[in-house]
Enzyme design. Structure first.
Site, mmCIF file in Angstrom:
data_model
loop_
_atom_site.group_PDB
_atom_site.id
_atom_site.type_symbol
_atom_site.label_atom_id
_atom_site.label_comp_id
_atom_site.label_asym_id
_atom_site.label_seq_id
_atom_site.Cartn_x
_atom_site.Cartn_y
_atom_site.Cartn_z
ATOM 1 N N ASN A 1 0.839 -1.202 0.000
ATOM 2 C CA ASN A 1 0.000 0.000 0.000
ATOM 3 C C ASN A 1 0.868 1.243 0.000
ATOM 4 O OD1 ASN A 1 -0.449 1.943 2.481
ATOM 5 N ND2 ASN A 1 0.140 -0.057 3.340
ATOM 6 N N PHE B 1 -1.420 8.241 4.464
ATOM 7 C CA PHE B 1 -2.203 8.879 5.538
ATOM 8 C C PHE B 1 -3.451 9.586 4.989
ATOM 9 C CE2 PHE B 1 1.394 9.636 8.915
ATOM 10 C CZ PHE B 1 1.476 8.262 9.115
ATOM 11 N N SER C 1 5.508 5.126 8.732
ATOM 12 C CA SER C 1 4.913 4.874 7.426
ATOM 13 C C SER C 1 5.912 5.274 6.339
ATOM 14 C CB SER C 1 3.628 5.675 7.251
ATOM 15 O OG SER C 1 3.194 5.615 5.896
ATOM 16 N N ASN D 1 5.085 6.033 3.344
ATOM 17 C CA ASN D 1 4.323 6.648 2.253
ATOM 18 C C ASN D 1 4.116 8.147 2.388
ATOM 19 O OD1 ASN D 1 3.946 4.082 0.994
ATOM 20 N ND2 ASN D 1 2.394 3.622 2.542
ATOM 21 N N THR D 2 4.677 8.756 3.431
ATOM 22 C CA THR D 2 4.690 10.211 3.568
ATOM 23 C C THR D 2 6.151 10.655 3.505
ATOM 24 O OG1 THR D 2 2.688 10.285 4.908
ATOM 25 C CG2 THR D 2 4.180 12.163 5.078
ATOM 26 N N LYS E 1 5.388 3.419 17.080
ATOM 27 C CA LYS E 1 5.413 2.394 16.029
ATOM 28 C C LYS E 1 6.599 2.650 15.112
ATOM 29 C CE LYS E 1 2.430 -0.100 12.814
ATOM 30 N NZ LYS E 1 1.027 -0.258 12.347
ATOM 31 N N ASN F 1 6.028 -1.638 11.331
ATOM 32 C CA ASN F 1 5.229 -1.161 10.215
ATOM 33 C C ASN F 1 5.589 -1.952 8.945
ATOM 34 O OD1 ASN F 1 3.529 0.610 8.663
ATOM 35 N ND2 ASN F 1 4.009 2.261 10.091
#
Length: 359
Positions: free
Chosen positions: A109, A113, A172, A174-175, A210, A239
């Site tokens: 994915n 966010f 994450s 993805n940011t 996390k 994660n």
């Protein structure tokens, strides 16, 4: 209805992943309210000052907007973590941004966010205030924020009095730049501000961090040292990964984003064991990554997890996976005449002595 949902999650693989996820949330929201299941007391876990009815939780990312925590608790999870929730609404990355790697029992994915912001989620959690069940809130920062630490502090303030625990998601992939918050100086500043905010507006509510599974071990040393120094209540390991283990077969394996599911199990479990050994009992750890059976759940516990969380495994196994894991754990406890506490971390040093995954 629960049996239908158990069948529906794997069947939803016929649909676009993000569409299927939305339908699953809608189906859960249609369930009538019901009392929480009563678990065998042997499954109870005390961690972070909280009494969990069982160790099987739902990871953040499934119920991003805090729409269905009670339905999920009713499905047998010992706790549910909602989010990641950012202060202001943001759309996340363009679609498509969720890919099933069916041959690999995995998911990639790159949501980034996507969030409706603090307001709507806070209203939903306020509406359930007073109900039983452990519901954690996973907070994050807006992509365009000029002070990301302030966004995390805002999350503590927004959900004070509503969250059973908080998780700061700094891992994450993805940011852009978010994982830089795991660097020692930035992490120390962030955790100092979060602990101060927690003590001011939500004293006694556990605060977890996390982390990514992709940290180099010296970097993990620094993270553990900062967590201990700032007296954060625990870690969630781990994660999704930006690595791509050898042997992936799906045509989607080259997609950008975080990989989760079965191929993450070896790396995330090794990092869990490494964190457990380094923490030396200073705080409990939640194990995440690649759990799709009672056997993989037990391996996480033996590597050092006091609690575990599921997500991608549900895509392939359905909501009934939580119940099957609990049954498997009880069978092991009966067979060995032992307890979950005695199993926790008993093979951690064996794990860290093994060859590192991917080398």
């Amino acid at each position: 209805m629960r049996a239908l949902l158990d069948l529906a999650l794997p069947a939803a693989r016929l649909l676009d992943p993000e569409t299927a996820h939305g339908l699953a949330i809608r189906a859960l929201s249609a369930l009538p309210a019901r009392p929480l299941p009563v678990d065998d007391p042997r499954l109870a876990v005390n961690a972070f000052g909280l009494a969990f009815p069982n160790p099987v939780g739902l990871a953040a990312g499934f119920d991003k907007e805090a729409e269905v925590p009670d339905a999920l608790l009713g499905a047998g999870f010992g706790f549910v973590e909602v989010g990641t929730i950012t202060p202001r609404p943001q759309p996340g990355n363009p679609r498509p941004r969720n890919f099933r790697l069916t041959e690999d029992r995995a998911v990639i994915n790159r949501y980034g966010f996507n969030s409706g912001g603090h307001g709507p989620a806070r209203a939903r959690l306020a509406a359930r205030k007073g109900r039983a069940g452990i519901v954690g809130v996973n907070v994050g920062a807006n992509k365009d924020s000029t002070d990301r630490a302030a966004d995390y502090v805002a999350g503590i303030a927004a959900f004070a009095g509503l969250a059973t625990y908080f998780t700061a998601n700094v891992s994450s992939p993805n940011t852009p730049g978010l994982r830089d918050l795991q660097e020692e100086k930035a992490l120390d500043d962030l955790l100092a501000r979060l602990v101060e905010a927690r003590e001011r507006v939500a004293p006694g509510i556990p605060l977890l961090l996390k982390i990514a599974p992709d940290l180099a071990l010296p970097h993990l040393d620094a993270v553990i040292e900062v967590v201990r120094r700032r007296r954060v209540d625990g870690l969630i390991v781990a994660n999704t990964t930006i690595s791509r283990p050898a042997g992936l077969r799906s045509r989607h394996s080259g997609e950008t984003g975080g990989l989760s599911g079965r191929p993450l199990f070896a790396l995330s479990t090794r990092m869990l064991a490494e964190a457990y050994v380094r923490a030396d009992g200073a705080f409990p750890i939640v194990g995440v990554g690649g759990i799709d059976s009672p056997e993989t759940a037990l391996a996480k516990i033996e590597a050092g997890a006091s609690l575990i969380q599921l997500y991608s495994g549900l895509v392939y196994e359905g909501l009934g996976l939580a119940g099957r894991i609990k049954q498997g754990l009880l069978a092991r406890l009966s067979r060995e005449g032992t307890t979950l506490a005695a199993l926790t971390g008993r093979r951690a040093r064996e794990r860290v002595a093994e060859r590192f995954p991917g080398t």
